[in-house]
Scaffold this motif. Structure first.
Motif, mmCIF file in Angstrom:
data_model
loop_
_atom_site.group_PDB
_atom_site.id
_atom_site.type_symbol
_atom_site.label_atom_id
_atom_site.label_comp_id
_atom_site.label_asym_id
_atom_site.label_seq_id
_atom_site.Cartn_x
_atom_site.Cartn_y
_atom_site.Cartn_z
ATOM 1 N N VAL A 1 0.833 -1.208 0.000
ATOM 2 C CA VAL A 1 0.000 0.000 0.000
ATOM 3 C C VAL A 1 0.866 1.254 0.000
ATOM 4 O O VAL A 1 0.506 2.272 -0.588
ATOM 5 N N THR B 1 2.105 5.486 -2.485
ATOM 6 C CA THR B 1 2.068 6.709 -1.679
ATOM 7 C C THR B 1 3.422 7.398 -1.704
ATOM 8 O O THR B 1 3.512 8.607 -1.927
ATOM 9 N N LEU C 1 4.032 9.040 -5.049
ATOM 10 C CA LEU C 1 3.252 10.264 -5.211
ATOM 11 C C LEU C 1 3.817 11.408 -4.382
ATOM 12 O O LEU C 1 3.823 12.557 -4.824
ATOM 13 N N VAL C 2 4.289 11.077 -3.182
ATOM 14 C CA VAL C 2 4.897 12.120 -2.349
ATOM 15 C C VAL C 2 6.101 12.723 -3.072
ATOM 16 O O VAL C 2 6.239 13.947 -3.167
ATOM 17 N N ILE D 1 4.861 15.049 -5.770
ATOM 18 C CA ILE D 1 4.375 16.337 -5.249
ATOM 19 C C ILE D 1 5.559 17.222 -4.867
ATOM 20 O O ILE D 1 5.624 18.404 -5.215
ATOM 21 N N VAL D 2 6.509 16.611 -4.145
ATOM 22 C CA VAL D 2 7.664 17.375 -3.675
ATOM 23 C C VAL D 2 8.448 17.939 -4.857
ATOM 24 O O VAL D 2 8.855 19.101 -4.866
ATOM 25 N N VAL E 1 3.268 13.066 13.741
ATOM 26 C CA VAL E 1 3.064 13.967 12.612
ATOM 27 C C VAL E 1 3.006 15.409 13.107
ATOM 28 O O VAL E 1 3.691 16.296 12.600
ATOM 29 N N GLU F 1 5.593 18.827 12.680
ATOM 30 C CA GLU F 1 5.151 20.190 12.357
ATOM 31 C C GLU F 1 5.601 21.141 13.448
ATOM 32 O O GLU F 1 6.121 22.215 13.190
ATOM 33 N N ILE G 1 14.013 22.806 0.840
ATOM 34 C CA ILE G 1 12.584 22.592 1.100
ATOM 35 C C ILE G 1 12.185 21.183 0.682
ATOM 36 O O ILE G 1 11.536 20.449 1.428
ATOM 37 N N ILE H 1 10.868 18.253 3.331
ATOM 38 C CA ILE H 1 9.527 17.667 3.219
ATOM 39 C C ILE H 1 9.629 16.168 2.952
ATOM 40 O O ILE H 1 8.909 15.362 3.539
ATOM 41 N N PHE I 1 10.633 14.405 6.199
ATOM 42 C CA PHE I 1 9.521 14.351 7.152
ATOM 43 C C PHE I 1 8.448 13.365 6.695
ATOM 44 O O PHE I 1 7.948 12.572 7.485
ATOM 45 N N ALA I 2 8.106 13.403 5.400
ATOM 46 C CA ALA I 2 7.082 12.482 4.901
ATOM 47 C C ALA I 2 7.551 11.039 5.050
ATOM 48 O O ALA I 2 6.766 10.162 5.427
ATOM 49 N N ILE J 1 7.149 9.916 8.548
ATOM 50 C CA ILE J 1 5.742 9.674 8.876
ATOM 51 C C ILE J 1 5.273 8.355 8.280
ATOM 52 O O ILE J 1 4.563 7.576 8.925
ATOM 53 N N ILE J 2 5.694 8.081 7.035
ATOM 54 C CA ILE J 2 5.291 6.820 6.409
ATOM 55 C C ILE J 2 5.843 5.635 7.195
ATOM 56 O O ILE J 2 5.129 4.678 7.495
ATOM 57 N N ARG K 1 -4.937 7.362 -3.526
ATOM 58 C CA ARG K 1 -3.491 7.314 -3.260
ATOM 59 C C ARG K 1 -2.914 8.733 -3.182
ATOM 60 O O ARG K 1 -2.048 9.042 -2.386
ATOM 61 N N LEU K 2 -3.456 9.623 -4.043
ATOM 62 C CA LEU K 2 -3.009 11.012 -4.007
ATOM 63 C C LEU K 2 -3.365 11.644 -2.652
ATOM 64 O O LEU K 2 -2.557 12.365 -2.052
ATOM 65 N N ASP L 1 -3.721 10.012 0.135
ATOM 66 C CA ASP L 1 -2.776 9.420 1.096
ATOM 67 C C ASP L 1 -1.477 10.200 1.118
ATOM 68 O O ASP L 1 -0.905 10.477 2.165
ATOM 69 N N ALA L 2 -1.019 10.553 -0.104
ATOM 70 C CA ALA L 2 0.258 11.257 -0.215
ATOM 71 C C ALA L 2 0.170 12.626 0.455
ATOM 72 O O ALA L 2 1.068 13.034 1.196
ATOM 73 N N VAL M 1 0.349 12.318 4.294
ATOM 74 C CA VAL M 1 1.582 12.023 5.041
ATOM 75 C C VAL M 1 2.580 13.185 5.008
ATOM 76 O O VAL M 1 3.604 13.129 5.671
ATOM 77 N N ILE M 2 2.276 14.224 4.222
ATOM 78 C CA ILE M 2 3.162 15.388 4.265
ATOM 79 C C ILE M 2 2.654 16.307 5.364
ATOM 80 O O ILE M 2 1.486 16.668 5.355
ATOM 81 N N PRO M 3 3.511 16.660 6.324
ATOM 82 C CA PRO M 3 3.032 17.533 7.403
ATOM 83 C C PRO M 3 2.412 18.806 6.831
ATOM 84 O O PRO M 3 3.035 19.505 6.038
ATOM 85 N N LEU N 1 1.648 21.785 7.906
ATOM 86 C CA LEU N 1 2.286 23.086 8.085
ATOM 87 C C LEU N 1 3.451 23.262 7.110
ATOM 88 O O LEU N 1 3.624 24.329 6.509
ATOM 89 N N LEU N 2 4.245 22.200 6.929
ATOM 90 C CA LEU N 2 5.405 22.303 6.035
ATOM 91 C C LEU N 2 4.965 22.475 4.589
ATOM 92 O O LEU N 2 5.530 23.286 3.843
#
Lengths: 315, 279
Positions: free
Chosen positions: A11, A15, A18-19, A22-23, A249, A253, A283, A287, A290-291, A294-295, B113-114, B116-117, B120-122, B124-125
């Protein structure tokens, strides 16, 4: 248990991808464009901007750049700061222990405050103590980290003069001074977390205390203490594990704010400095780190839950 | 009071009444801020760091600006950002959740899934990074904050769609030939409204906290514009000269977030009969 681990890991893979996507996309937003950062010091000319773009490989298509970046990260190369040229990996190695100490200390403080109050509230619902606990919990949720930190600084540094208000000393250089410097940051984050953990402990315990097996244990003639510790707590604290995971989490922050107020050179401060300097690599790195934390913590909480609660394992 | 049980339950809750009063005061302050006693940015360097007086009820800050007036303007910023950011993120989140729940399959998988992503990113950040990337303005702060809240309503909505899909009234509606969209809007959404309003209320409180944090860290509302977060940050520097400078905005943030949280809890209790009397 093995099956549970594999299933959970499956799972998390999309994720994580995708993180990273995004980053990476962040660098394409206008102000964080590294070219803008580099140009900041020079007069803008079209040729110079083009040269920088080529230099950074920005003339390539987005997806090509993304996969190259991903490949570098997979090999452990997080890149270098656009501003200072410092290596991200080195920064992380220097900073992680500050945040680790802060996080572990705060979780300890959170548990020490929240679990006893939560259990007490559940054992004596609607008592004055329960009421006080609830007020404390609700106030804790509303108290901003930065205001709590400032209140502590005012009380212990300005008025009483007992503690230094900012700075950092490594624990192995001077353990006493390290502790003196870390007390207020740890208290700030620890009390903030206590609220939600206390509420969870209270409601979980209330539920468990109503269970048949607890009544049976009482009926067998076991003492209240044994019923509480051996029977009720063992099951009642399982959901608390989840909340403590969730707390992490918020703690990450919070570390951004607390480390800024108390001038602690940790990961949170690194992220804030990155934003203040418009350093896109810093940055992205913070991120991403941190992500990832958390994962990993979510995964551990899932697995721990499966270990503690057999019902989860077999469904 | 007894005639309308929902209203009756709310009015019977003292914490709710007190919180409603706090929110009402903040809203009033925000709306009357154009008529604040002083211009929020009017410097008066001869009267800096003053304590409370008849002229300045809460004293003045390091530039001699009236703290009360700045608090009122800050209230407007906080409420505006909190409410609008949450409204925007809920509109998008609800739409995504409905889409994922109704369409299912690959759309569902990708959307969730998006989410979810994002989860998991804080928050505030992420908000910090987006606010910095878009540049300083109140609209950008709202955009940055709203992105971090999308996952909550999307998950809630999708779960609800999946949960009611097999209910008889939904099957009945479908057998009458109602389209998926119609079922979603007429049957699913109203049933989820209570849960959405409760979580939305709590998220407004969180959004206000994030805005204050962003402004405190210098990535939100930039000075000289007044925001509780940047007032606290500036006041902190002069804490030893005038305690009200950091404390007034700090207490304001604490009270409004506390009040909105209590309001959300009270709404949840009033709506959910199972929770009644548990506290």
């Amino acid at each position: 248990m093995k099956k549970l681990i594999v299933r959970r890991l499956a799972v998390y893979v999309p994720t994580v991808l995708l993180v990273t996507f995004i980053v990476f996309s962040l660098s394409n937003l206008s102000n964080l464009n590294p070219v803008a950062a580099l140009l900041g010091e020079h007069e803008y000319t079209k040729e110079l901007a083009e040269a920088y773009r080529k230099d950074l490989g920005l003339d390539r298509p987005f997806l090509v750049r993304y996969f190259r970046w991903l490949g570098n990260i997979a090999q452990g190369d997080l890149g270098r700061s656009i501003r200072t040229g410092s290596s991200m990996s080195e920064e992380l190695v220097q900073r992680y222990q500050v945040t680790l100490e802060l996080a572990l200390g705060s979780i300890l403080v959170t548990m020490l405050i929240a679990v006893p109050i939560g259990i007490y509230s559940a054992l004596r619902p609607r008592s004055a103590g329960d009421y006080l606990g609830t007020v404390f919990a609700i106030s804790g949720v509303a108290m901003p980290n930065f205001f709590m930190g400032i209140l502590l600084i005012y009380a212990f540094a300005v008025v009483l003069g007992w503690l230094p208000s900012n700075g950092y000393v490594e624990p192995w250089d001077n353990p006493v001074e390290n502790l003196r410097l870390m007390v207020m940051p740890i208290l700030t984050l620890g009390t903030a977390g206590a609220a939600s953990v206390m509420r969870q402990t209270r409601s979980a315990m209330l539920e468990v205390l109503r269970e048949d097996y607890v009544r049976t244990a009482h009926a067998k003639g076991l003492s209240g203490r044994i019923v509480l510790v051996r029977h009720a707590l063992k099951n009642g604290l399982i959901p608390v594990v989840t909340v403590v995971g969730l707390r992490l989490v918020q703690m990450l922050e919070g570390s951004a704010i607390v480390e800024t107020i108390f001038s602690l050179p940790g990961m949170g401060q690194f992220a804030v400095h990155g934003v203040q300097n418009m350093d896109v690599v810093a940055i992205q790195t913070s991120i991403l780190v941190f992500a990832s934390i958390i994962i990993v913590v979510n995964l551990l909480v899932d697995l721990l839950y499966g270990y503690l609660d057999p019902r989860v394992r077999y469904t | 009071m007894g005639r309308h049980p929902f209203v009756g339950r709310l009015l019977g809750n003292k914490a709710y009444l007190l919180s409603a009063l706090v929110v009402l005061i903040a809203v009033a302050a925000a709306f009357t801020s154009p008529f604040s006693p002083y211009e929020p940015n009017a410097n008066d360097l001869l009267h800096d760091h003053e304590g409370p007086s008849r002229l300045h009820w809460l004293g003045t800050d390091y530039l001699g600006r009236d703290i009360l007036s700045r608090l009122m303007h800050g209230a407007r910023v906080s409420l505006q950002v909190g409410v609008l950011a949450v409204a925007a993120s809920y509109a998008i989140g609800i739409a995504l959740g409905l889409l994922a729940g109704i369409r299912g399959g690959l759309v569902d998988e990708l959307t969730m899934r998006l989410m979810d992503a994002v989860f998991v990113i804080p928050g505030l950040l992420l908000a910090l990074a987006i606010a910095a990337a878009l540049g300083p303005s109140i609209v950008n702060v709202m955009i940055a904050i709203s992105v971090t809240f999308i996952a909550g309503p999307a998950r809630l909505m999708r779960g609800q769609v999946l949960a009611v899909r097999e209910f008889e009234y939904v099957l009945a509606a479908r057998s009458f030939g109602a389209s998926a969209l119609r079922i979603a809007l007429r049957h699913v959404l109203p049933n989820t409204l209570a849960a959405l309003i409760v979580s939305g209320t709590l998220d407004v409180a969180r959004a206000i906290l994030i805005e204050a944090s962003l402004s405190f860290l210098g990535a939100g509302i930039r000075p000289p514009a007044a925001s509780w977060g940047n007032m606290l940050q500036q006041g902190y520097t002069y804490m030893e000269l005038n305690l009200i400078e950091p404390f007034a905005p700090g207490i304001a943030i604490f009270l409004i977030v506390l009040a909105i949280n209590l309001l959300g809890d009270a709404l949840r209790e009033a709506w959910d009969p199972r929770l009644r009397g548990t506290r």
